[in-house]
Design a protein around this motif. Structure first.
Motif, PDB file in Angstrom:
ATOM      1  N   ALA A  84      52.846  23.213  40.767  1.00  0.00           N
ATOM      2  CA  ALA A  84      52.603  22.158  39.779  1.00  0.00           C
ATOM      3  C   ALA A  84      52.394  22.726  38.373  1.00  0.00           C
ATOM      4  N   GLY A  85      52.478  24.032  38.235  1.00  0.00           N
ATOM      5  CA  GLY A  85      52.370  24.647  36.917  1.00  0.00           C
ATOM      6  C   GLY A  85      51.015  25.225  36.591  1.00  0.00           C
ATOM      7  N   GLY A  86      50.124  25.250  37.561  1.00  0.00           N
ATOM      8  CA  GLY A  86      48.797  25.817  37.320  1.00  0.00           C
ATOM      9  C   GLY A  86      48.857  27.319  37.085  1.00  0.00           C
ATOM     10  N   PRO A  87      47.978  27.836  36.238  1.00  0.00           N
ATOM     11  CA  PRO A  87      47.952  29.275  35.997  1.00  0.00           C
ATOM     12  C   PRO A  87      47.441  30.025  37.218  1.00  0.00           C
ATOM     13  N   VAL A  88      47.841  31.283  37.306  1.00  0.00           N
ATOM     14  CA  VAL A  88      47.414  32.158  38.391  1.00  0.00           C
ATOM     15  C   VAL A  88      46.775  33.397  37.783  1.00  0.00           C
ATOM     16  N   THR A  89      45.530  33.650  38.149  1.00  0.00           N
ATOM     17  CA  THR A  89      44.895  34.900  37.770  1.00  0.00           C
ATOM     18  C   THR A  89      45.147  35.889  38.898  1.00  0.00           C
ATOM     19  N   VAL A  90      45.766  37.002  38.545  1.00  0.00           N
ATOM     20  CA  VAL A  90      46.010  38.082  39.495  1.00  0.00           C
ATOM     21  C   VAL A  90      44.947  39.135  39.224  1.00  0.00           C
ATOM     22  N   ALA A  91      44.267  39.561  40.277  1.00  0.00           N
ATOM     23  CA  ALA A  91      43.196  40.546  40.147  1.00  0.00           C
ATOM     24  C   ALA A  91      43.402  41.654  41.159  1.00  0.00           C
ATOM     25  N   VAL A  92      43.135  42.875  40.737  1.00  0.00           N
ATOM     26  CA  VAL A  92      43.143  44.032  41.633  1.00  0.00           C
ATOM     27  C   VAL A  92      41.757  44.649  41.591  1.00  0.00           C
ATOM     28  N   GLY A  93      41.147  44.735  42.776  1.00  0.00           N
ATOM     29  CA  GLY A  93      39.837  45.364  42.899  1.00  0.00           C
ATOM     30  C   GLY A  93      39.992  46.841  43.204  1.00  0.00           C
ATOM     31  N   LEU A  94      39.150  47.655  42.620  1.00  0.00           N
ATOM     32  CA  LEU A  94      39.248  49.108  42.798  1.00  0.00           C
ATOM     33  C   LEU A  94      38.452  49.622  43.992  1.00  0.00           C
ATOM     34  N   GLU A  95      37.665  48.756  44.601  1.00  0.00           N
ATOM     35  CA  GLU A  95      36.878  49.120  45.783  1.00  0.00           C
ATOM     36  C   GLU A  95      37.514  48.480  47.011  1.00  0.00           C
ATOM     37  N   ALA A  96      37.283  49.064  48.164  1.00  0.00           N
ATOM     38  CA  ALA A  96      37.771  48.477  49.416  1.00  0.00           C
ATOM     39  C   ALA A  96      36.971  47.216  49.739  1.00  0.00           C
ATOM     40  N   LEU A  97      37.604  46.295  50.463  1.00  0.00           N
ATOM     41  CA  LEU A  97      36.981  45.045  50.885  1.00  0.00           C
ATOM     42  C   LEU A  97      37.467  44.752  52.300  1.00  0.00           C
TER      43      LEU A  97
END
Length: 162
Positions: A116-129
């Motif tokens: 629908a055109g919503g923005p997407v925040t892409v995040a990369v974490g530097l710690e394991a999860l």
């Protein structure tokens, strides 16, 4: 391996991208009507591969560099046209300087928000999860990582691909 801004980075490999897609991708939607915002968090799954924290960080920094993600205090920058939605079930992320893409399944509500055109925040974490972390654990991970400058971010929008 390369050094980037004083950090060791490892360029993404097909094996790492498959691992992240299957075990290290977390998605959710923030809703503050009338606005909807999709999030895609990529983390190194804890305990899946035997490697030290320095190697995990180098891998994730390499991925973040290929996505043009940066540490951010308040505003997010546009990382370009790199997210593609396929058949409302999968998303791919194009990586700079890398012939591979990250392909990950997404749920219907996330796909609808993005299409629908919503923005997407892409995040990369530097710690394991942990791979199957609960929403509360993911939320705490994001808050703590962002506060410590260990969450690299950017914003994009999706293109639909048949």
């Amino acid at each position: 391996m390369t050094a980037s801004q004083g950090y060791l980075t490892i360029e993404p490999t097909p094996q790492l991208l498959r691992l992240l897609a299957s075990e290290g991708t977390h998605t959710w939607i923030a809703t503050r009507p009338p606005h909807y915002h999709a999030y895609l968090l990529l983390t190194h799954p804890a305990g899946i591969l035997r490697c030290d924290n320095e190697t995990i960080e180098a891998r994730m920094r390499g991925l973040a560099a290929a996505l043009q993600l940066t540490a951010s205090d308040h505003s997010l920058h546009d990382i370009g046209d790199r997210l593609h939605l396929h058949n409302a079930a999968d998303v791919t992320l194009s990586l700079d300087g890398c012939p591979h893409q990250l392909l990950s399944p997404v749920d219907d509500s996330w796909a609808r928000c993005v299409s629908a055109g919503g923005p997407v925040t892409v995040a990369v974490g530097l710690e394991a999860l942990p791979a199957k972390a609960s929403r509360a654990v993911v939320r705490d991970y994001c808050v703590n990582s962002w506060s410590a400058g260990r969450l690299l971010l950017g914003t994009t929008w999706a293109r639909s691909t048949p």
